[in-house]
Design an enzyme around this catalytic site. Structure first.
Site, PDB file in Angstrom:
ATOM      1  N   SER A 225       6.236 -31.109  10.895  1.00 27.80           N
ATOM      2  CA  SER A 225       5.893 -30.556   9.582  1.00 27.80           C
ATOM      3  C   SER A 225       5.962 -29.034   9.472  1.00 27.80           C
ATOM      4  O   SER A 225       5.832 -28.482   8.384  1.00 27.80           O
ATOM      5  CB  SER A 225       4.485 -31.022   9.161  1.00 27.80           C
ATOM      6  OG  SER A 225       3.502 -30.520  10.044  1.00 27.80           O
TER       7      SER A 225
ATOM      8  N   LYS B 240      -4.083 -29.839   4.411  1.00 22.85           N
ATOM      9  CA  LYS B 240      -3.374 -28.596   4.710  1.00 22.85           C
ATOM     10  C   LYS B 240      -3.599 -27.552   3.620  1.00 22.85           C
ATOM     11  O   LYS B 240      -3.662 -26.350   3.914  1.00 22.85           O
ATOM     12  CB  LYS B 240      -1.892 -28.883   4.919  1.00 22.85           C
ATOM     13  CG  LYS B 240      -1.637 -29.675   6.195  1.00 22.85           C
ATOM     14  CD  LYS B 240      -0.165 -29.786   6.534  1.00 22.85           C
ATOM     15  CE  LYS B 240      -0.007 -30.471   7.893  1.00 22.85           C
ATOM     16  NZ  LYS B 240       1.399 -30.515   8.337  1.00 22.85           N
TER      17      LYS B 240
END
Length: 350
Positions: A236, A281
């Protein structure tokens, strides 16, 4: 009276032992929560091109740990703490070693793609060399398990080398279960070879070695680059790596003095892909003081909607999370590396 005190001590000790044991009773869940936002300037080294940016690019992590009976209950009440079944995190029968190898490979692939994208965009030299078949896992019940392990590199079979895993698979499928093939491979940096009996992979009688595999590619670039990703797993961080690397070749400050965070996989062609835990996140990035957050603007397919009607794109979910935590951090949707670059080139400092 003395006996009563003794019983109280015994009960207290028993309770204490039970509480301690509870910490070690496993439950088939992992707990994930917002992690950290780590600046990439200290992790990326490009020879002759040091970072002079006034702002920063940061990757964002998710903290994950195995649950016990206490943390399992606590996670149900804490915001942005998620419980994930072990079967959703790991493949069936995947060992700790195989899981770690898979995470490491995904990170390495992410780095390689980021380097390719950034170097090509900056007009720098980059060449890709196919190295062989990278073993992700080995079925425990097949003859190959005696020789091959997760992390091994298969370089040839029956003295034949290949230019892709598809060629490798096609050759093995042309054989029959029970046939013997000679496999050349690298295990713990040592070259080895073994005669391995092929197994039956399905009811159709398809022959195979019994491994999951991916292509292993090596990059040759100029100038040389190194990325310290030892403590980072998964793919990611690809987008943010590509932006940090690309920025090193520019005469102007691509960050414009702004603290920028984000997430998203990156393909070798520069496409930004969907990731998990986008809400966590966003929270981690906001806590770090980031002013801009890049979120994958992925397409939610009909199949995804069919599996879960509540599925949203990463960007949509990131926007909702930003609103829920009342942050001023700007959520920016991106489908490609170039979209992110174009946004930053137009960015004006206040």
């Amino acid at each position: 009276m003395q006996k009563q005190r003794q019983w109280k001590k015994i009960i207290a000790i028993v309770l204490l032992v039970c509480i301690i044991i509870g910490f070690f009773i496993p439950v088939p869940y992992y707990i994930t929560k917002p992690g950290s936002a780590d600046e990439l300037s200290s992790l990326v080294r490009v020879k002759g091109h040091e970072s002079e940016a006034q702002g920063s690019f940061s990757l964002v992590t998710i903290a994950m740990a195995k649950a016990n009976i206490y943390t399992y209950g606590l996670a149900k009440f804490l915001p942005y703490h998620e419980l994930e079944m072990e079967s959703d995190v790991r493949y069936e029968d995947e060992s700790d070693e195989e899981y770690n190898v898979r995470q490491m490979y995904m990170m390495n692939e992410s780095k390689n793609n980021a380097i390719q994208v950034a170097y090509k965009a900056a007009g720098q030299k980059v060449e890709v060399k196919y190295d062989g078949i990278y073993v992700m896992s080995v079925k425990s019940s097949v003859p190959a398990a005696e020789y091959l392990h997760a992390g091994d590199l298969i370089t040839a079979i029956d003295e034949k080398t290949f230019q892709s895993s598809n060629e490798f698979i096609a050759y093995v499928k042309s054989k029959k279960p029970g046939d013997i093939v000679r496999v050349n491979y690298v295990h713990e940096k040592k070259k080895r070879e073994a005669d391995i009996k092929l197994t039956k992979l399905d009811k159709k009688g398809t022959a195979g070695i019994g491994i999951t595999l991916v292509d292993d590619e090596k990059l040759t670039v100029e100038p040389k680059i190194s990325i310290d990703s030892e403590k980072i797993g998964g793919p990611s961080a690809g987008l943010m790596f590509s932006l940090e690397i690309y920025s090193r070749f520019l005469e102007t400050d691509l960050t414009n003095g702004v603290k920028i965070a984000g997430t998203g996989t990156i393909s070798a062609s520069g496409e930004v892909g969907r990731i998990g835990g986008i809400d966590q996140k966003v929270v981690a990035a906001d806590k770090s003081g980031a002013k801009i957050f890049f979120a994958p603007n992925d397409t939610v397919t009909a199949e995804m909607k069919k599996a879960d009607s509540k599925t949203k794109s990463n960007y949509e979910e990131a926007k909702e999370t930003a609103k829920a935590i009342d942050t001023n951090m700007k959520i920016v949707p991106v489908k490609t590396f170039q979209e992110a670059v174009s946004y930053l080139e137009k960015l004006k400092t206040k």
